[in-house]
Design an enzyme around this catalytic site. Structure first.
Site, PDB file in Angstrom:
ATOM      1  N   HIS A   1       0.815  -1.219   0.000  1.00 17.92           N
ATOM      2  CA  HIS A   1       0.000   0.000   0.000  1.00 17.92           C
ATOM      3  C   HIS A   1       0.839   1.254   0.000  1.00 17.92           C
ATOM      4  O   HIS A   1       0.471   2.270  -0.563  1.00 17.92           O
ATOM      5  CB  HIS A   1      -0.949  -0.038   1.186  1.00 17.92           C
ATOM      6  CG  HIS A   1      -1.736  -1.290   1.157  1.00 17.92           C
ATOM      7  ND1 HIS A   1      -1.766  -2.192   2.172  1.00 17.92           N
ATOM      8  CD2 HIS A   1      -2.424  -1.839   0.137  1.00 17.92           C
ATOM      9  CE1 HIS A   1      -2.475  -3.227   1.802  1.00 17.92           C
ATOM     10  NE2 HIS A   1      -2.884  -3.042   0.579  1.00 17.92           N
TER      11      HIS A   1
ATOM     12  N   ARG B   1      -9.958   4.120  -5.741  1.00 22.61           N
ATOM     13  CA  ARG B   1      -9.862   3.059  -4.723  1.00 22.61           C
ATOM     14  C   ARG B   1     -10.236   3.651  -3.363  1.00 22.61           C
ATOM     15  O   ARG B   1      -9.394   4.190  -2.659  1.00 22.61           O
ATOM     16  CB  ARG B   1      -8.433   2.515  -4.659  1.00 22.61           C
ATOM     17  CG  ARG B   1      -7.977   1.748  -5.897  1.00 22.61           C
ATOM     18  CD  ARG B   1      -6.532   1.291  -5.727  1.00 22.61           C
ATOM     19  NE  ARG B   1      -6.147   0.236  -6.636  1.00 22.61           N
ATOM     20  CZ  ARG B   1      -5.374   0.412  -7.715  1.00 22.61           C
ATOM     21  NH1 ARG B   1      -4.918   1.606  -8.026  1.00 22.61           N
ATOM     22  NH2 ARG B   1      -5.044  -0.635  -8.476  1.00 22.61           N
TER      23      ARG B   1
ATOM     24  N   ARG C   1     -14.892   2.835  -6.470  1.00 23.25           N
ATOM     25  CA  ARG C   1     -14.971   1.399  -6.194  1.00 23.25           C
ATOM     26  C   ARG C   1     -15.338   1.221  -4.727  1.00 23.25           C
ATOM     27  O   ARG C   1     -14.732   1.844  -3.851  1.00 23.25           O
ATOM     28  CB  ARG C   1     -13.639   0.721  -6.476  1.00 23.25           C
ATOM     29  CG  ARG C   1     -13.689  -0.757  -6.066  1.00 23.25           C
ATOM     30  CD  ARG C   1     -12.499  -1.513  -6.530  1.00 23.25           C
ATOM     31  NE  ARG C   1     -11.294  -1.147  -5.800  1.00 23.25           N
ATOM     32  CZ  ARG C   1     -10.091  -1.627  -6.088  1.00 23.25           C
ATOM     33  NH1 ARG C   1      -9.956  -2.449  -7.107  1.00 23.25           N
ATOM     34  NH2 ARG C   1      -9.051  -1.286  -5.390  1.00 23.25           N
TER      35      ARG C   1
ATOM     36  N   GLU D   1     -12.639  -9.819 -12.120  1.00 25.64           N
ATOM     37  CA  GLU D   1     -11.319 -10.130 -11.579  1.00 25.64           C
ATOM     38  C   GLU D   1     -11.167 -11.620 -11.285  1.00 25.64           C
ATOM     39  O   GLU D   1     -10.092 -12.087 -10.934  1.00 25.64           O
ATOM     40  CB  GLU D   1     -11.084  -9.358 -10.270  1.00 25.64           C
ATOM     41  CG  GLU D   1     -11.248  -7.862 -10.414  1.00 25.64           C
ATOM     42  CD  GLU D   1     -10.886  -7.106  -9.156  1.00 25.64           C
ATOM     43  OE1 GLU D   1      -9.723  -6.705  -9.023  1.00 25.64           O
ATOM     44  OE2 GLU D   1     -11.777  -6.922  -8.299  1.00 25.64           O
TER      45      GLU D   1
ATOM     46  N   ASN E   1      -5.066  -6.977 -12.717  1.00 27.46           N
ATOM     47  CA  ASN E   1      -4.063  -7.420 -11.734  1.00 27.46           C
ATOM     48  C   ASN E   1      -4.540  -8.696 -11.057  1.00 27.46           C
ATOM     49  O   ASN E   1      -3.811  -9.686 -10.954  1.00 27.46           O
ATOM     50  CB  ASN E   1      -3.840  -6.362 -10.644  1.00 27.46           C
ATOM     51  CG  ASN E   1      -3.460  -5.012 -11.209  1.00 27.46           C
ATOM     52  OD1 ASN E   1      -2.994  -4.925 -12.329  1.00 27.46           O
ATOM     53  ND2 ASN E   1      -3.669  -3.961 -10.434  1.00 27.46           N
ATOM     54  N   ASP E   2      -5.791  -8.650 -10.587  1.00 33.89           N
ATOM     55  CA  ASP E   2      -6.313  -9.843  -9.924  1.00 33.89           C
ATOM     56  C   ASP E   2      -6.692 -10.922 -10.928  1.00 33.89           C
ATOM     57  O   ASP E   2      -6.437 -12.102 -10.703  1.00 33.89           O
ATOM     58  CB  ASP E   2      -7.524  -9.482  -9.054  1.00 33.89           C
ATOM     59  CG  ASP E   2      -7.083  -8.966  -7.690  1.00 33.89           C
ATOM     60  OD1 ASP E   2      -6.193  -9.603  -7.098  1.00 33.89           O
ATOM     61  OD2 ASP E   2      -7.608  -7.941  -7.230  1.00 33.89           O
TER      62      ASP E   2
ATOM     63  N   ARG F   1       0.139 -12.333  -7.197  1.00 28.96           N
ATOM     64  CA  ARG F   1       0.657 -11.097  -7.801  1.00 28.96           C
ATOM     65  C   ARG F   1       1.714 -10.421  -6.934  1.00 28.96           C
ATOM     66  O   ARG F   1       2.524  -9.638  -7.432  1.00 28.96           O
ATOM     67  CB  ARG F   1      -0.504 -10.121  -8.076  1.00 28.96           C
ATOM     68  CG  ARG F   1      -1.222  -9.654  -6.822  1.00 28.96           C
ATOM     69  CD  ARG F   1      -2.517  -8.927  -7.139  1.00 28.96           C
ATOM     70  NE  ARG F   1      -2.393  -7.491  -7.027  1.00 28.96           N
ATOM     71  CZ  ARG F   1      -3.413  -6.643  -7.069  1.00 28.96           C
ATOM     72  NH1 ARG F   1      -4.649  -7.095  -7.247  1.00 28.96           N
ATOM     73  NH2 ARG F   1      -3.238  -5.359  -6.945  1.00 28.96           N
TER      74      ARG F   1
ATOM     75  N   CYS G   1      -8.911  -1.531 -15.842  1.00 28.16           N
ATOM     76  CA  CYS G   1      -8.223  -0.589 -14.954  1.00 28.16           C
ATOM     77  C   CYS G   1      -7.007  -1.205 -14.249  1.00 28.16           C
ATOM     78  O   CYS G   1      -6.492  -0.616 -13.308  1.00 28.16           O
ATOM     79  CB  CYS G   1      -9.193  -0.028 -13.925  1.00 28.16           C
ATOM     80  SG  CYS G   1      -9.917  -1.274 -12.865  1.00 28.16           S
TER      81      CYS G   1
HETATM   82  C1  PEP Z   1      -6.987  -5.058 -10.289  1.00 32.03           C
HETATM   83  O1  PEP Z   1      -7.064  -6.076  -9.607  1.00 32.03           O
HETATM   84  O2  PEP Z   1      -6.571  -5.047 -11.469  1.00 32.03           O
HETATM   85  C2  PEP Z   1      -7.388  -3.752  -9.738  1.00 32.03           C
HETATM   86  C3  PEP Z   1      -7.461  -2.685 -10.492  1.00 32.03           C
HETATM   87  O3  PEP Z   1      -7.624  -3.672  -8.413  1.00 32.03           O
HETATM   88  P1  PEP Z   1      -6.506  -3.688  -7.272  1.00 32.03           P
HETATM   89  O4  PEP Z   1      -5.161  -3.570  -7.945  1.00 32.03           O
HETATM   90  O5  PEP Z   1      -6.820  -2.548  -6.386  1.00 32.03           O
HETATM   91  O6  PEP Z   1      -6.736  -5.023  -6.640  1.00 32.03           O
HETATM   92 MG    MG Z   2      -8.254  -6.068  -7.774  1.00 33.67          MG
END
Ligand code: PEP
Ligand code: MG
Length: 742
Positions: A356, A463, A499, A598, A621-622, A632, A669
């Site tokens: 974070h 976020r 979100r 995701e 990402n997820d 990840r 995103c």
């Molecule tokens: C993702 O998972 O791609 C995403 C945008 O959310 P975060 O990175 O906050 O999990």
């Molecule tokens: Mg995510």
């Protein structure tokens, strides 16, 4: 030690003082030889003073890095105690010193803040094993020498003694926030430099030590209590280890003994710390290395208490203008404590790109590097440093040539940035006239101005959990309304997609009870957590609906796995709207509710999920971590599978097709949208809306404006059809041959 101190206070130049020191120590330890070596810039060791060795060898004898037992002592930063040194395989004979008649050897590193400045050596003719007490005496001497060297009291010794301040080191880590920063180091929770070593009043010093030790216990108890309340349990083990150390009778006894010998409480802490460090470094076991960190942290805390500093942020007032912040670990709130106008770069020993603090670093546009192993022990506050978050390298005390090279690169980046700036008011349109919606990802109020500075279309992902993560307690309803309202106001009519709280997994709120889980990434997180803790979700939705009164509100739900989750969330939102309307608040003019894709399960019910969504946003990402079953946040597997491979591209394509079929607005995103090559592929797949970090808007816009969308679509179809070969390489070749700016 007192005598050594007196010697250093006597008039004379640095050399004569060192000569007196070696004479004094050899007499005290009944050693025929006592010598001091200092490390030179190239890490070789130069003999600086000697009692017993041939005087002509002083300043002539040079040991290469790691050479001989003395080199070994400096390299490993541990004492070397050899009854018959000449028989040791590492022994290096130097005829000019006349040392062939000496057998036993004890070498102790001269350390300062974890950096080896040199080595002090005693030798005897008869083979003997030096006692622990001998080691202690030499170690005490090294403290005085190091202190004097660094403070400049031993002046005129020549370039070699500048080592602690001028030794250039490159530490390799992982880039976690792009950029290049030049500046000066500020250590987060800095080590207190012990300046007063001796005391005439051991009773008073014992009292200070005792009181500080009691306070240390209280602080640990407080931390333990907070830990129990947060119930995350993650730090419990560490704190238990701290308590074990703090209670260790041997530790306390050794510190008391050092005070009784005439040291100040601070010097006693430092001395025992150095001695224990030496012992622990002998162990190769990672367990003991970890314990060493605990001990270091405890000693630091004790020193801070003795210096009357209870908080780590007391030194924030006197920051230089170009801070390179160096920390062992750091939470997002701690980073925000610093004056942003002075921050340039950030280096963290632990901490990955997904942490974070990394997200906050990106929001603050700091060049940041994580995973910079053991950097703390190699750096002092005030050192010049360069953070290269393109390669992940941190240059400590760089040479003028390196500084010059980086200054050129910074200028080059600035010129490139200027070029991106010139694109600010131009739309993201391909050469064949396809308009791509380009949004930014945000999470803090400091992000919002980037929306206008970068010339983005809106905020595609806000976020909201960041506000919760940086707060010491759950943000109240009013605070949430105020924050969301301000974001909307500052967005000046551009769309913002909020979100819903995405917590759980690695995003732990310290004040929310969350039982530890075997597999947190697959656990009670995101929408799963929100639907179970519906009061939290309800409160947030109420705050969003109130803040967006009279405007459009876009909300998206993280990690939707099955369509029924969407139904439940929509029901809850509808209830909140009714509740507000019953109180005379008309609420937002329009409400859009979307799902984040995701989880792979959602790919196999796209009709269902899209049917219940006003828009969808791909959290790549997820999605990639679950698609490839590769964590990840784990560097060993996180980068193992390429999103530019046929399986991932087909999955992404199916989402675009699903959106076209159901007329659902589709956006993406995740971080991949911010990388020009990947983004080029996404446009080839048919994505027409993206959300990227603010720093990526310029490069992505430049890429889009040099791309022919239909040509990349045809190439990608072909590559996916064939399914073999390296797609990434083929895409690079495509960009090269059609001059796409990647
Ligand atoms: C993702 O998972 O791609 C995403 C945008 O959310 P975060 O990175 O906050 O999990
Ligand atoms: Mg995510």
């Amino acid at each position: 030690m007192r005598r050594l101190r007196e010697i250093l206070d006597e008039p004379g130049d640095g050399q004569s003082r060192l000569d007196k020191i070696v004479r004094q120590i050899s007499g005290l330890m009944v050693a025929e030889v006592c010598s001091i070596y200092f490390k030179r810039q190239d890490s070789s060791l130069e003999l600086f003073a000697s009692e017993g060795l041939n005087p002509t060898s002083v300043h002539r004898t040079l040991l290469k890095r790691g050479e001989g037992l003395v080199g070994r002592c400096a390299e490993l930063a541990i004492p070397v105690n050899e009854p018959d040194a000449q028989k040791h395989p590492a022994f290096s004979y130097r005829p000019e010193t006349g040392e062939e008649i000496y057998h036993s050897l004890l070498a102790v590193p001269i350390l300062r803040g974890g950096v080896t400045l040199g080595v002090i050596v005693v030798q005897n003719k008869t083979p003997r094993v030096y006692s622990e007490e001998d080691v202690d005496v030499l170690q005490a001497a090294t403290m005085v020498i190091a202190e004097q060297v660094v403070s400049g009291a031993v002046a005129g010794i020549g370039s070699a003694v500048e080592i602690s301040k001028s030794l250039s080191v490159v530490v390799k880590g992982e880039p976690i926030s792009d950029g290049i920063a030049l500046g000066h180091v500020v250590l987060h929770e800095p080590r207190i430099a012990v300046t007063v070593l001796l005391s005439d009043d051991p009773e008073a010093e014992l009292g200070r030590l005792e009181a500080a030790h009691i306070r240390l216990h209280e602080l640990l108890d407080e931390m333990m209590k907070q830990e129990a309340m947060s119930a995350a349990g993650a730090h419990r083990e560490v704190l238990e280890a701290y308590q074990m150390f703090a209670n260790d009778k041997g530790w306390i006894r050794r510190m008391r003994a050092a005070v009784e010998e005439g040291l100040t409480a601070e010097a006693a802490v430092e001395r025992v710390h150095n001695a224990t460090r030496t012992q622990m470094l002998r162990q190769n076991d990672p367990f003991w290395r970890e314990r060493l960190r605990d001990l270091e942290d405890l000693s630091d805390r004790l020193l801070r208490i003795l210096a009357g500093r209870t908080s780590a942020s007391d030194h924030l007032a006197e920051l230089p203008d170009d801070v390179i912040l160096v920390a062992r670990t750091m939470g997002p709130a701690e980073l925000l404590d610093y004056d942003r106008t002075k921050l340039r770069g950030l280096v963290i020993e632990d901490g990955s790109g997904q942490s974070h603090v990394a997200i906050v670093a990106r929001a603050l546009e700091l060049a940041a590097v994580g995973g910079a192993h053991r950097i703390i022990e190699r750096v002092s506050t005030g050192d010049p440093a360069i953070v290269d978050a393109e390669t992940g390298e941190v240059h400590l005390r760089p040479s003028p040539e390196v500084i010059q090279a980086y200054s050129d690169r910074v200028r080059f980046r600035a010129r490139r940035q200027e070029r991106y700036q010139s694109l600010r008011d131009s739309p993201a349109v391909t050469t064949d006239d396809v308009r791509v919606e380009l949004n930014i990802n945000a999470g803090l109020l400091v992000d919002v101005p980037h929306l206008h500075e970068a010339g983005a279309d809106g905020i595609g992902l806000f976020r909201t959990e960041l506000q919760f993560m940086v707060a010491p307690s759950l943000p109240r309803y009013e605070a949430q309304v105020a924050m969301y309202r301000q974001v909307l106001e500052e967005a000046k009519g551009k769309r913002v997609v909020f979100r819903a709280l995405d917590i759980g997994g690695d995003k732990v709120l310290p004040y929310v009870r969350h039982a530890s889980e075997e597999n947190p990434a697959l656990g009670w997180r995101a929408i799963r957590f929100l639907l179970d803790r519906s009061a939290l979700l309800r409160l947030q939705m109420r705050a969003l609906l109130t803040a967006a009164s009279g405007r459009e509100l876009s909300v998206m739900l993280p990690m939707v796995t099955v369509r029924s989750e969407l139904e439940q969330a929509r029901e809850l939102i509808a209830n909140e709207v009714r509740w507000l309307q019953a109180r005379g608040d008309a609420g937002p003019a329009t409400i859009r509710v979307g799902a984040m894709i995701e989880v792979p399960a959602a790919l196999f019910d796209l009709d269902g999920v899209m049917g219940k969504s006003d828009f969808i946003s791909v959290g790549s990402n997820d999605l990639m971590q679950f698609l490839f079953a590769a964590d990840r946040g784990n560097p060993k597997v996180g980068g193992r599978y390429d999103a530019m491979s046929v399986s991932a591209l087909r999955a992404l394509k199916s989402i675009v097709t699903g959106g076209q079929k159901t007329s659902t607005h589709v956006t993406l995103c995740g971080e991949m949208a911010g990388r020009p090559l990947e983004c080029m592929a996404l446009i080839g797949l048919g994505f027409r809306s993206l959300s990227v970090s603010p720093a990526s808007v310029g490069p992505i816009k430049a890429m889009i404006r040099s791309l022919d969308a239909s040509r990349i679509a045809a190439r990608l179809d072909d590559l996916m059809e064939r399914g073999d070969g390296n797609i990434r390489t083929s895409l690079k070749a495509f960009a090269e041959s059609y001059s796409v700016e990647i």
